[in-house]
Design a protein around this motif. Structure first.
Motif, PDB file in Angstrom:
ATOM      1  N   SER A 118      11.616 -59.871  43.894  1.00 31.77           N
ATOM      2  CA  SER A 118      11.239 -60.246  42.526  1.00 31.77           C
ATOM      3  C   SER A 118      10.687 -61.672  42.526  1.00 31.77           C
ATOM      4  CB  SER A 118      12.484 -60.196  41.618  1.00 31.77           C
ATOM      5  OG  SER A 118      12.193 -60.815  40.365  1.00 31.77           O
ATOM      6  N   ILE A 119       9.708 -61.932  41.659  1.00 27.97           N
ATOM      7  CA  ILE A 119       9.238 -63.329  41.561  1.00 27.97           C
ATOM      8  C   ILE A 119       9.987 -64.072  40.459  1.00 27.97           C
ATOM      9  CG2 ILE A 119       6.959 -62.913  42.562  1.00 27.97           C
ATOM     10  CD1 ILE A 119       5.835 -63.155  39.666  1.00 27.97           C
ATOM     11  N   GLY A 120      10.902 -63.385  39.787  1.00 30.55           N
ATOM     12  CA  GLY A 120      11.698 -64.089  38.767  1.00 30.55           C
ATOM     13  C   GLY A 120      12.275 -63.105  37.761  1.00 30.55           C
ATOM     14  N   TYR A 180       8.675 -53.753  47.998  1.00 28.51           N
ATOM     15  CA  TYR A 180       8.340 -53.288  46.659  1.00 28.51           C
ATOM     16  C   TYR A 180       8.561 -54.449  45.700  1.00 28.51           C
ATOM     17  CZ  TYR A 180       8.534 -50.866  42.180  1.00 28.51           C
ATOM     18  OH  TYR A 180       8.340 -50.504  40.869  1.00 28.51           O
ATOM     19  N   MET A 181       7.512 -54.844  44.960  1.00 24.59           N
ATOM     20  CA  MET A 181       7.620 -55.934  43.997  1.00 24.59           C
ATOM     21  C   MET A 181       8.343 -55.391  42.772  1.00 24.59           C
ATOM     22  SD  MET A 181       6.206 -58.053  45.951  1.00 24.59           S
ATOM     23  CE  MET A 181       6.660 -59.418  44.884  1.00 24.59           C
ATOM     24  N   SER A 182       9.540 -55.926  42.491  1.00 21.79           N
ATOM     25  CA  SER A 182      10.364 -55.343  41.437  1.00 21.79           C
ATOM     26  C   SER A 182      11.306 -56.378  40.826  1.00 21.79           C
ATOM     27  CB  SER A 182      11.231 -54.225  42.041  1.00 21.79           C
ATOM     28  OG  SER A 182      12.327 -53.946  41.210  1.00 21.79           O
ATOM     29  N   TYR A 210      12.120 -61.898  34.817  1.00 22.62           N
ATOM     30  CA  TYR A 210      11.363 -61.557  33.607  1.00 22.62           C
ATOM     31  C   TYR A 210      10.582 -60.292  33.968  1.00 22.62           C
ATOM     32  CZ  TYR A 210       8.654 -64.572  36.630  1.00 22.62           C
ATOM     33  OH  TYR A 210       8.105 -65.165  37.744  1.00 22.62           O
ATOM     34  N   LEU A 270       7.122 -58.117  33.932  1.00 22.22           N
ATOM     35  CA  LEU A 270       5.660 -58.167  33.771  1.00 22.22           C
ATOM     36  C   LEU A 270       5.140 -56.758  33.519  1.00 22.22           C
ATOM     37  CD1 LEU A 270       5.240 -60.505  36.854  1.00 22.22           C
ATOM     38  CD2 LEU A 270       4.971 -61.193  34.483  1.00 22.22           C
TER      39      LEU A 270
HETATM   40  N1  LIG Z   1       9.458 -59.833  37.780  1.00 18.33           N
HETATM   41  C1  LIG Z   1       8.928 -59.137  38.824  1.00 18.33           C
HETATM   42  N2  LIG Z   1       8.979 -59.508  40.123  1.00 18.33           N
HETATM   43  O1  LIG Z   1       8.340 -58.578  40.825  1.00 18.33           O
HETATM   44  N3  LIG Z   1       7.862 -57.589  40.040  1.00 18.33           N
HETATM   45  C2  LIG Z   1       8.203 -57.916  38.789  1.00 18.33           C
HETATM   46  C3  LIG Z   1       7.894 -57.154  37.571  1.00 18.33           C
HETATM   47  O2  LIG Z   1       8.203 -57.650  36.508  1.00 18.33           O
HETATM   48  N4  LIG Z   1       7.258 -55.933  37.601  1.00 18.33           N
HETATM   49  C4  LIG Z   1       7.000 -55.235  36.352  1.00 18.33           C
HETATM   50  C5  LIG Z   1       7.562 -53.847  36.393  1.00 18.33           C
HETATM   51  N5  LIG Z   1       7.039 -53.112  37.540  1.00 18.33           N
HETATM   52  C6  LIG Z   1       7.509 -51.700  37.550  1.00 18.33           C
HETATM   53  C7  LIG Z   1       9.000 -51.568  37.590  1.00 18.33           C
HETATM   54  C8  LIG Z   1       9.726 -51.433  36.411  1.00 18.33           C
HETATM   55  C9  LIG Z   1      11.119 -51.309  36.492  1.00 18.33           C
HETATM   56  C10 LIG Z   1      11.733 -51.312  37.719  1.00 18.33           C
HETATM   57  C11 LIG Z   1      10.955 -51.459  38.863  1.00 18.33           C
HETATM   58  N6  LIG Z   1       9.604 -51.577  38.784  1.00 18.33           N
HETATM   59  C12 LIG Z   1       7.328 -53.806  38.801  1.00 18.33           C
HETATM   60  C13 LIG Z   1       6.800 -55.217  38.795  1.00 18.33           C
END
Ligand SMILES: Nc1nonc1C(=O)N1CCN(Cc2ccccn2)CC1
Length: 235
Positions: free
Chosen positions: A132-134, A86-88, A136, A138
């Motif tokens: 996470s890619i960093g 999960y990208m988060s 911050y 997005l």
């Molecule tokens: N930096 C990053 N590296 O990977 N993903 C990000 C990133 O900023 N985002 C934006 C918010 N999205 C939804 C979200 C919001 C809060 C908690 C979990 N998920 C995930 C993807």
């Protein structure tokens, strides 16, 4: 290597992932990028994918059912369960070391969230790791997923023509790469360092190592410290 990306914006991937090196790698069958539209797995006429958070609060949360059903569709009939990421912003930060680790996987499923995130039960039941890619925030997980696909795919054998250069890249050995120059040897009075024109490969290598250490010390003292520590005790 196969990537299944569960996203609300599949067309974003087809545009970016069919270009350049990643596109050619797909044509050569070295990697596959399959974007799956989460909305195709909704069960209502409004194709609803998010709802208000229980307990109140701003924004919307992505619902379980469409994500679970999209996951089940891409994993149906598979012998082994692929790693689910999960990208988060809460995840382990993606570094070159993590990219090398992920490049050993045959199949990755990437979940792209939006809004305030996804229902925690998705993470508990389906997700192996958040990345996470960093540090911050997005607007969504699509760009992070593309960053991960790019930096992992280029490590897949055959994707890059000059694979030999990995060992000289920034972050490969924990250091930043030395400066690069190409023709002409002089441009607007600015010369290329003489050593690089000498043809003396041992001296060129020494110069490059010295520049790599120097620029890491200046630009990334954190990496420099780690390098010094890891080199201590090595003969
Ligand atoms: N930096 C990053 N590296 O990977 N993903 C990000 C990133 O900023 N985002 C934006 C918010 N999205 C939804 C979200 C919001 C809060 C908690 C979990 N998920 C995930 C993807």
């Amino acid at each position: 290597m196969r990537f299944d990306v569960l996203t609300l914006f599949p067309e974003t991937f087809s545009l970016v992932m069919k270009e350049s090196i990643i596109g050619r790698a797909q044509e050569k069958g070295l990697i596959e990028v399959n974007a799956v539209n989460i909305r195709d797995y909704t069960r209502d006429k409004h194709r609803k994918v998010d709802d208000y958070p229980f307990g109140g609060g701003n924004g919307m949360v992505m619902m379980c059912q469409p994500m679970f059903d999209a996951y089940r569709a891409v994993t149906e009939g598979l012998q082994t369960k692929p790693k689910v990421i999960y990208m988060s912003p809460q995840g382990r930060v993606l570094t070159q070391k993590v990219a090398v680790e992920l490049s050993k996987e045959e199949h990755l499923i990437l979940l792209c969230g939006h809004y305030e995130g996804i229902d925690e039960r998705i993470i508990e039941e389906l997700v192996d790791e958040e990345i996470s890619i960093g540090d911050y925030v997005l607007t969504g997980g699509e760009l992070p997923a593309m960053v991960l696909i790019d930096c992992v795919s280029r490590l897949v054998p055959g994707v890059l023509s000059n694979e030999g250069s990995f060992s000289e890249e920034s972050h490969f050995n924990g250091l930043l790469e030395y400066p690069q120059y190409t023709r002409p040897a002089e441009y607007e009075g600015k010369q290329v360092p003489e050593i690089l024109l000498s043809g003396h490969h041992a001296n060129i290598q020494k110069w490059r190592s010295a520049r790599s250490l120097e620029r890491t010390r200046i630009k990334r003292p954190d990496l420099y410290e780690n390098h010094i520590k890891s080199s201590e005790g090595k003969i």
